[in-house]
Design an enzyme around this catalytic site. Sequence first.
Site, PDB file in Angstrom:
ATOM      1  N   ALA A 147      20.341  -0.274 -43.860  1.00  0.00           N
ATOM      2  CA  ALA A 147      20.185   1.170 -43.999  1.00  0.00           C
ATOM      3  C   ALA A 147      19.912   1.830 -42.646  1.00  0.00           C
ATOM      4  O   ALA A 147      20.349   2.958 -42.400  1.00  0.00           O
ATOM      5  CB  ALA A 147      19.052   1.480 -44.974  1.00  0.00           C
TER       6      ALA A 147
ATOM      7  N   CYS B 246      16.731  -1.212 -50.683  1.00  0.00           N
ATOM      8  CA  CYS B 246      15.696  -2.103 -50.151  1.00  0.00           C
ATOM      9  C   CYS B 246      14.409  -2.002 -50.958  1.00  0.00           C
ATOM     10  O   CYS B 246      13.510  -2.840 -50.825  1.00  0.00           O
ATOM     11  CB  CYS B 246      15.421  -1.795 -48.688  1.00  0.00           C
ATOM     12  SG  CYS B 246      15.004  -0.069 -48.369  1.00  0.00           S
TER      13      CYS B 246
ATOM     14  N   TYR C  89      17.677 -14.624 -40.006  1.00  0.00           N
ATOM     15  CA  TYR C  89      16.636 -13.839 -39.352  1.00  0.00           C
ATOM     16  C   TYR C  89      15.576 -14.678 -38.650  1.00  0.00           C
ATOM     17  O   TYR C  89      14.957 -14.221 -37.691  1.00  0.00           O
ATOM     18  CB  TYR C  89      15.929 -12.944 -40.383  1.00  0.00           C
ATOM     19  CG  TYR C  89      16.869 -12.198 -41.279  1.00  0.00           C
ATOM     20  CD1 TYR C  89      17.465 -11.009 -40.852  1.00  0.00           C
ATOM     21  CD2 TYR C  89      17.199 -12.673 -42.544  1.00  0.00           C
ATOM     22  CE1 TYR C  89      18.339 -10.320 -41.667  1.00  0.00           C
ATOM     23  CE2 TYR C  89      18.075 -11.987 -43.367  1.00  0.00           C
ATOM     24  CZ  TYR C  89      18.644 -10.818 -42.928  1.00  0.00           C
ATOM     25  OH  TYR C  89      19.513 -10.143 -43.730  1.00  0.00           O
TER      26      TYR C  89
ATOM     27  N   GLY D 116      12.132  -6.228 -41.004  1.00  0.00           N
ATOM     28  CA  GLY D 116      10.778  -6.628 -41.350  1.00  0.00           C
ATOM     29  C   GLY D 116      10.701  -7.029 -42.809  1.00  0.00           C
ATOM     30  O   GLY D 116      11.525  -6.621 -43.635  1.00  0.00           O
TER      31      GLY D 116
ATOM     32  N   PRO E 189      41.859   8.510 -34.702  1.00  0.00           N
ATOM     33  CA  PRO E 189      40.760   9.354 -34.204  1.00  0.00           C
ATOM     34  C   PRO E 189      40.285  10.425 -35.176  1.00  0.00           C
ATOM     35  O   PRO E 189      39.195  10.982 -34.991  1.00  0.00           O
ATOM     36  CB  PRO E 189      41.337   9.977 -32.935  1.00  0.00           C
ATOM     37  CG  PRO E 189      42.824   9.849 -33.056  1.00  0.00           C
ATOM     38  CD  PRO E 189      43.057   8.605 -33.846  1.00  0.00           C
TER      39      PRO E 189
ATOM     40  N   GLY F 114      25.112 -12.017 -50.581  1.00  0.00           N
ATOM     41  CA  GLY F 114      25.639 -11.253 -49.450  1.00  0.00           C
ATOM     42  C   GLY F 114      26.497 -10.092 -49.906  1.00  0.00           C
ATOM     43  O   GLY F 114      26.684  -9.855 -51.109  1.00  0.00           O
TER      44      GLY F 114
ATOM     45  N   CYS G  22      28.672   8.279 -50.681  1.00  0.00           N
ATOM     46  CA  CYS G  22      27.515   9.084 -50.273  1.00  0.00           C
ATOM     47  C   CYS G  22      26.194   8.377 -50.592  1.00  0.00           C
ATOM     48  O   CYS G  22      25.403   8.860 -51.397  1.00  0.00           O
ATOM     49  CB  CYS G  22      27.558  10.452 -50.951  1.00  0.00           C
ATOM     50  SG  CYS G  22      26.561  11.695 -50.107  1.00  0.00           S
TER      51      CYS G  22
ATOM     52  N   ALA H 125      31.153   4.889 -41.032  1.00  0.00           N
ATOM     53  CA  ALA H 125      29.745   4.626 -40.760  1.00  0.00           C
ATOM     54  C   ALA H 125      29.136   3.825 -41.901  1.00  0.00           C
ATOM     55  O   ALA H 125      29.616   3.871 -43.032  1.00  0.00           O
ATOM     56  CB  ALA H 125      28.980   5.947 -40.579  1.00  0.00           C
TER      57      ALA H 125
ATOM     58  N   HIS I 158      23.609   6.014 -47.866  1.00  0.00           N
ATOM     59  CA  HIS I 158      22.848   6.334 -46.656  1.00  0.00           C
ATOM     60  C   HIS I 158      23.719   7.000 -45.581  1.00  0.00           C
ATOM     61  O   HIS I 158      23.426   8.099 -45.120  1.00  0.00           O
ATOM     62  CB  HIS I 158      22.201   5.072 -46.100  1.00  0.00           C
ATOM     63  CG  HIS I 158      21.299   4.402 -47.079  1.00  0.00           C
ATOM     64  ND1 HIS I 158      20.313   5.075 -47.759  1.00  0.00           N
ATOM     65  CD2 HIS I 158      21.249   3.119 -47.523  1.00  0.00           C
ATOM     66  CE1 HIS I 158      19.679   4.243 -48.559  1.00  0.00           C
ATOM     67  NE2 HIS I 158      20.243   3.050 -48.438  1.00  0.00           N
TER      68      HIS I 158
END
Length: 447
Positions: A299, A42, A186, A328, A274, A243, A8, A279, A10
């Site tokens: 996130a 973050c 990035y 960003g 199913p 990482g 539990c 997530a 994000h």
Amino acid sequence: MKVVVVGCTHAGTAAVKNILASHPDAEVTVFERNDNISFLSCGIALYVGGVVKDPAGLFYSNPEELTSLGASVNMEHDVTNIDTDNKKVTAKDLKTNEEKVIDYDKLVVTTGSWPIIPPIKGIKSKNVLLCKNYNQANQIIEKAKDAKKVVVVGGGYIGIELVEAFAESGKQVTLIDGLSRILNKYLDQPFTDLLEKELVDRGVTLALGENVNEFVADETGAVTKVVTPSNEFDADMVILCVGFRPNTDLLKDKVDMLPSGAIKVNEYMQSSNPDIFSAGDSTVVHYNPTGQHQYIPLATNAVRQGMLVGKNLVEQKVKYRGTQGTSGLYLFGWTIGSTGLTKESAALNGIDVNVTVIEDNYRPEFMPTTEKILMEIVSEKGTNKILGAQFLSKYDITQSANTLSVAIQNNMTLEDLALQDFFFQPHFDRPWNYLNILAQAALEEAE
């Protein structure tokens, strides 16, 4: 309907809230190993650097809120087994060692990720720390009080932000990374060259293209040196930021996964079973620039996927739109935004691209001040479809990465962006917005 949510942060928090909003009669049981939920990792560097004074602001939910919504929240509970055949979850209370077995109709796996811990000699030395959760953040802050020489291993976003925080607080900082450039996932070289120079100018020692061979400790077991093939660096504290790997061992061989362990899901967040949804950092994303499954632990991906679990738990209602991996960064006054493929990642994916890099002012020269923007756009050869972009400036251009993220997600081309309608106001931009100018330059090079 009995729903069990494992993990539990994000994705889990978003899933619980949306399950209860969409299915108020659902019996939702949550198991979380930590003593907190919804921690914004973050923000760790901002917390470490003293920018964030009150860490409570790094949490946007709590067990009490989820309980008030109707969930049964079990904190400091470690799920030890998932029986997918009989739909049972076994969890151990870490405070009492009591075991619980809970039945489920639907299972939501939002177990997140954990830092990669390389098998390096001496890695268990004191003051060799990880950087992921709230407790680790507090440990870093406590150890940093007495540390004068800090080594950060890993030049991704978290590592770079910690380097900035420690350098700003007067520490002697060394950054080690096995690859030849910082932020290589990035940004392409024109951008990283500039940022690496900034780091060196700020007194940071860069050891790029170097792997750590050993952590040397003193007689108390505390780290004193970090050894690479070509050098040794003194250290009072080491932060590992190399990482993350998905936390999915509970479902190994029970649902389809990538070789990394990331759980494969369809566009409704269902795994190959199913009745099992997944997530967040435990899960693949659909990466729009390549059209492939990819592992991108962010996130932003987690909260979107978690929301979709709630929407699609009973029937397939809302499709996942995929991601561009948009991000960003703020570093020593530079604002940096990126989205989609870089030149290097396009080559790794076997995609033939055109790459255009230009520099221009963000607003007219007749204004009292302006700032240069370094910009790159990556487009597919032959179709001119936009696949990636990068921006760097002292002016805040980070929202341009969001704009280009929308362009990539909607399959826009250089022609579309070159003529896209943007407003003109001298305080903010030019008659041709700098994004128009970037696309127009790319079209000229593509001809």
